[in-house]
Design a protein around this motif. Structure first.
Motif, short mmCIF file in Angstrom:
data_model
loop_
_atom_site.label_atom_id
_atom_site.label_comp_id
_atom_site.label_asym_id
_atom_site.label_seq_id
_atom_site.Cartn_x
_atom_site.Cartn_y
_atom_site.Cartn_z
N GLU A 42 -0.11 1.26 -11.17
CA GLU A 42 1.35 1.16 -11.24
C GLU A 42 1.85 1.47 -12.64
O GLU A 42 2.62 2.40 -12.85
N GLY A 43 1.36 0.71 -13.59
CA GLY A 43 1.79 0.92 -14.97
C GLY A 43 1.00 0.00 -15.87
O GLY A 43 0.43 -0.98 -15.39
N GLU A 48 -3.40 -3.07 -21.72
CA GLU A 48 -3.43 -1.61 -21.62
C GLU A 48 -2.53 -1.02 -22.70
O GLU A 48 -2.88 -0.03 -23.35
N PHE A 55 -6.11 -0.27 -17.04
CA PHE A 55 -6.95 -1.28 -16.39
C PHE A 55 -8.05 -1.83 -17.31
O PHE A 55 -9.24 -1.72 -17.02
N ASN A 82 -1.79 6.12 -14.03
CA ASN A 82 -0.76 5.21 -13.52
C ASN A 82 0.50 5.98 -13.17
O ASN A 82 0.73 7.09 -13.65
N HIS A 156 -3.87 -3.89 -4.88
CA HIS A 156 -3.97 -3.85 -6.34
C HIS A 156 -4.92 -4.98 -6.80
O HIS A 156 -4.84 -6.09 -6.28
N1 URA Z 1 -2.11 -2.54 -13.60
C1 URA Z 1 -1.86 -1.25 -13.33
O1 URA Z 1 -1.28 -0.91 -12.30
N2 URA Z 1 -2.27 -0.34 -14.21
C2 URA Z 1 -2.93 -0.64 -15.32
O2 URA Z 1 -3.29 0.27 -16.06
C3 URA Z 1 -3.18 -2.00 -15.58
C4 URA Z 1 -2.76 -2.93 -14.72
#
Ligand code: URA
Length: 192
Positions: A42-43, A48, A55, A82, A156
């Motif tokens: 997602e982001g 990160e 991640f 992401n 997730h």
């Molecule tokens: N969650 C995510 O979706 N992406 C990442 O890079 C870290 C946590």
């Protein structure tokens, strides 16, 4: 078409949405640039953002364990990116406007990698990449075909940390993913 270097430089300098104002690092992606399998989260979260790699926090450790179950490794045989490359403040969901601003960078990564399989990590990536009627509780583990590319979504890893009761279903999804990778991606499990 941009080269990897041009694309990475464009991302590092990106100011297309307000997230650039609060980021420490742009989280561009990690892994094998010739991978047949692309994972999309997602982001970036806090860790990160600090380390510049997707991640790497608690959810990332779980993702590495999930990958290990099917003998994949983030650095050698897959690529991880992401939907948005900069951290949304306080880990809120990325806004649609932020996703719209960033998605071209991900599309450029698709064009360079040319994956055969795209694995969406969680509902935000699935909604964006598979379709707007995607429901993660109903549709995780199912295959979707788009222009010859196979898409699947997994829960997730952060959702699996919150709700470990979903891990058995994810184990089944991972084994199904492994089966289809072995069937369609000849290089992914080949010895280096
Ligand atoms: N969650 C995510 O979706 N992406 C990442 O890079 C870290 C946590």
């Amino acid at each position: 078409m941009l080269t990897w270097e041009e694309l990475e430089n464009a991302c590092l300098a990106c100011t297309r949405c307000a997230l650039y104002e609060t980021r420490t690092n742009v989280v561009f992606g990690v892994g094998n640039k010739d991978a047949e399998v692309l994972f999309v989260g997602e982001g970036p979260g806090e860790q990160e953002d600090l380390q510049g790699e997707p991640f790497v926090g608690r959810a990332g450790k779980l993702l590495d364990d999930m990958l290990k179950i099917i003998e994949l490794d983030r650095k050698t045989n897959i690529y991880i990116a992401n939907i948005v490359k900069c951290r949304p403040p306080k880990n809120r969901d990325p806004l649609n406007t932020e996703q719209d601003a960033c998605i071209d960078h991900l599309r450029a990564q698709f064009r360079l990698i040319k994956p055969k399989i795209i694995v969406c990590l969680g509902r935000i990536a699935a909604y964006r990449l598979i379709g707007e009627d995607f429901k993660i509780t109903r549709d995780h583990g199912k295959w979707y075909d788009k222009d010859g590319v196979k898409f699947m979504a997994l829960y997730h890893p952060a959702a699996l940390l919150r709700d470990p009761g979903r891990r058995p279903e994810t184990f089944v999804d991972l084994k199904e993913l492994e089966r289809v990778i072995r069937e369609t991606c000849p290089n992914t499990y080949a010895a280096p």
